[in-house]
Design a protein around this motif. Sequence first.
Motif, PDB file in Angstrom:
ATOM      1  N   TYR A   1      63.042  57.461  25.276  1.00 28.17           N
ATOM      2  CA  TYR A   1      63.783  58.185  24.251  1.00 28.17           C
ATOM      3  C   TYR A   1      62.931  59.233  23.551  1.00 28.17           C
ATOM      4  CZ  TYR A   1      66.958  54.356  25.160  1.00 28.17           C
ATOM      5  OH  TYR A   1      67.780  53.454  25.785  1.00 28.17           O
ATOM      6  N   SER A   2      61.659  58.911  23.296  1.00 29.66           N
ATOM      7  CA  SER A   2      60.789  59.924  22.692  1.00 29.66           C
ATOM      8  C   SER A   2      60.581  61.073  23.677  1.00 29.66           C
ATOM      9  CB  SER A   2      59.446  59.319  22.280  1.00 29.66           C
ATOM     10  OG  SER A   2      58.830  58.653  23.360  1.00 29.66           O
ATOM     11  N   GLY A   3      60.469  60.734  24.970  1.00 27.70           N
ATOM     12  CA  GLY A   3      60.323  61.766  25.992  1.00 27.70           C
ATOM     13  C   GLY A   3      61.569  62.623  26.122  1.00 27.70           C
ATOM     14  N   LEU A   4      62.737  61.974  26.131  1.00 27.93           N
ATOM     15  CA  LEU A   4      63.989  62.731  26.249  1.00 27.93           C
ATOM     16  C   LEU A   4      64.224  63.617  25.034  1.00 27.93           C
ATOM     17  CD1 LEU A   4      66.424  60.069  27.788  1.00 27.93           C
ATOM     18  CD2 LEU A   4      65.531  62.141  28.886  1.00 27.93           C
TER      19      LEU A   4
ATOM     20  N   MET B   1      56.647  74.333  19.603  1.00 25.93           N
ATOM     21  CA  MET B   1      56.788  72.912  19.934  1.00 25.93           C
ATOM     22  C   MET B   1      55.499  72.158  19.608  1.00 25.93           C
ATOM     23  SD  MET B   1      59.804  71.927  21.133  1.00 25.93           S
ATOM     24  CE  MET B   1      59.406  70.438  22.056  1.00 25.93           C
ATOM     25  N   PHE B   2      54.361  72.751  19.974  1.00 26.32           N
ATOM     26  CA  PHE B   2      53.075  72.099  19.693  1.00 26.32           C
ATOM     27  C   PHE B   2      52.812  72.056  18.187  1.00 26.32           C
ATOM     28  CE2 PHE B   2      51.683  72.574  24.176  1.00 26.32           C
ATOM     29  CZ  PHE B   2      51.159  71.300  24.336  1.00 26.32           C
ATOM     30  N   ILE B   3      53.138  73.144  17.489  1.00 28.08           N
ATOM     31  CA  ILE B   3      52.945  73.160  16.031  1.00 28.08           C
ATOM     32  C   ILE B   3      53.804  72.088  15.374  1.00 28.08           C
ATOM     33  CG2 ILE B   3      53.433  74.502  13.939  1.00 28.08           C
ATOM     34  CD1 ILE B   3      52.493  76.989  15.446  1.00 28.08           C
ATOM     35  N   GLY B   4      55.040  71.929  15.852  1.00 29.94           N
ATOM     36  CA  GLY B   4      55.921  70.904  15.314  1.00 29.94           C
ATOM     37  C   GLY B   4      55.365  69.508  15.517  1.00 29.94           C
ATOM     38  N   LEU B   5      54.846  69.243  16.704  1.00 28.57           N
ATOM     39  CA  LEU B   5      54.292  67.927  17.010  1.00 28.57           C
ATOM     40  C   LEU B   5      53.034  67.647  16.187  1.00 28.57           C
ATOM     41  CD1 LEU B   5      54.756  65.483  18.859  1.00 28.57           C
ATOM     42  CD2 LEU B   5      53.240  66.546  20.537  1.00 28.57           C
TER      43      LEU B   5
ATOM     44  N   PHE C   1      58.600  66.288  27.931  1.00 27.40           N
ATOM     45  CA  PHE C   1      58.946  64.871  28.086  1.00 27.40           C
ATOM     46  C   PHE C   1      57.662  64.051  28.141  1.00 27.40           C
ATOM     47  CE2 PHE C   1      59.390  61.086  30.624  1.00 27.40           C
ATOM     48  CZ  PHE C   1      60.563  60.510  30.164  1.00 27.40           C
ATOM     49  N   LEU C   2      56.714  64.513  28.958  1.00 25.62           N
ATOM     50  CA  LEU C   2      55.450  63.788  29.116  1.00 25.62           C
ATOM     51  C   LEU C   2      54.619  63.828  27.830  1.00 25.62           C
ATOM     52  CD1 LEU C   2      54.502  65.052  32.701  1.00 25.62           C
ATOM     53  CD2 LEU C   2      55.437  62.818  32.075  1.00 25.62           C
ATOM     54  N   ILE C   3      54.566  64.998  27.189  1.00 28.07           N
ATOM     55  CA  ILE C   3      53.775  65.138  25.971  1.00 28.07           C
ATOM     56  C   ILE C   3      54.350  64.271  24.848  1.00 28.07           C
ATOM     57  CG2 ILE C   3      53.109  66.734  24.119  1.00 28.07           C
ATOM     58  CD1 ILE C   3      52.966  68.926  26.291  1.00 28.07           C
ATOM     59  N   SER C   4      55.663  64.324  24.674  1.00 32.79           N
ATOM     60  CA  SER C   4      56.312  63.548  23.604  1.00 32.79           C
ATOM     61  C   SER C   4      56.221  62.052  23.872  1.00 32.79           C
ATOM     62  CB  SER C   4      57.781  63.970  23.467  1.00 32.79           C
ATOM     63  OG  SER C   4      57.889  65.333  23.132  1.00 32.79           O
TER      64      SER C   4
END
Length: 464
Positions: free
Chosen positions: A201-204, A229-233, A441-444
Amino acid sequence: MEMIKSQKIRLQKMLYGTFFIFVLPLYFIFLANSLSLPFEVPKLGYGGSVIAIIGLVIMIRGMYELKVKGKGLPMNAFPPEELVEDGIYGVFPHPIYFGFCIMCIGISIFYKSVAGLYLVTPVIIGGCMALVLGYENLYLKKKFGKVPHPLLGISNISKPFTKIFRLNKLWNILLKWAENRANSWKSWRLGKLRIINHFLYSGLAGGIGSGIITLVLGRKYSLYIVILMFIGLIGAAIIGQIPVGSTNKLSRPFGYFGSLFGVSAAGLIIFIFYPEIFKVLGAFAIASPVAQAIGRIRCLIQGCCHGDNTEEGHGIVVNNPHSRVCALSHKCGVPIYPTPLYSIIGNVILEIILLFYWIRGVKYTIVIGLYLIGAGITRFIEEAYRGEPLTKIIRNLRIYQWFSVGMYFFGLIVMLFPSGITSIPETLDYGTAFMTGVIFFLISSFAMSMDFPDSTRRYSRLSG
């Protein structure tokens, strides 16, 4: 000393009243006159003025009865001493809010204000709902042990629909589903690495979210998508440490508001050099409710963002010892509000609203503003029922409710920024969207569902 305290309270009441009676309404009028939307106002002749007068009468009567019977002012920050249940309060739910919203509809129709009817009024209605559901009803229950149930209240009006569409049965199904997810935590070990089962679910959430953004924008904007996306994470990871902190059982909390702050701040900085960034931020706004709704399933399993205690049959019961409900909050085996489920429902509704405006062709900044306002409303209500002991409470509101209030007002300001108009892409780059989705997906998944439980370093552990 008493005199100084009395003068201070009087000043606070004056400032509070001035803001809500003059400043905010004037800004709403300014907003309605500054924005344009591709809709039409119904032609009702003098119907608009009649509706406005009815709303005004209901509102004034509500204020009068609250002053006389409730022995107080119509200010939720300085509530009346007595609960008022009869008179106008026995007919309309929260007549001051109700009357004001009706009045706004009537005035918008009378002046043929498209933005007033289709944008400002819904924003006002949403704000009133947030105050009622996210603060006032809970305050009334706590102080008086009950809330009024007027003749035209939601509970009475919704009864026929609840029976016809079997909404109670549907809600029970959703509760059971949420409870099953909340008790499903398990993990697998690969050496020092632990993979928790909510990785899907975190990946999706990250994968589908980034995929939607790429579909909307195309390959041309890939660099901005990746950067934001990276800044958000990173923002979520950093800010999560401030209100929550780091413990031996949880050293990698993630904060939604950190992600939001990071993306918003970066977007505004980029705007100085690249005004078209609002198109990118608009795509992020469209994708965010979908990502958030999916990510909340991860929250159910992890036990984060969980609810406070509630009555038997009105919530979910968590017994999994690895869930944060049990490991950190010690609420094992007791009914709690299914707050992640509230968030999922709120985000689904918000996504439908945003898509409606996007398809009709409005400014990107209107979509961004509506997301901030809608997400702020949803989060304000959800937070009121949360039960995490690490969440700070400031002046009777959880810290994240204050953040939500900030989102609401920031959204009202963002709408005024100039930007392009939304449109449906003529061609969709599925290949680039798929690749972007797989990468995030992989990063999240790694960031939010994989950890190193044997380590004591900061950011090493996600749960017990």
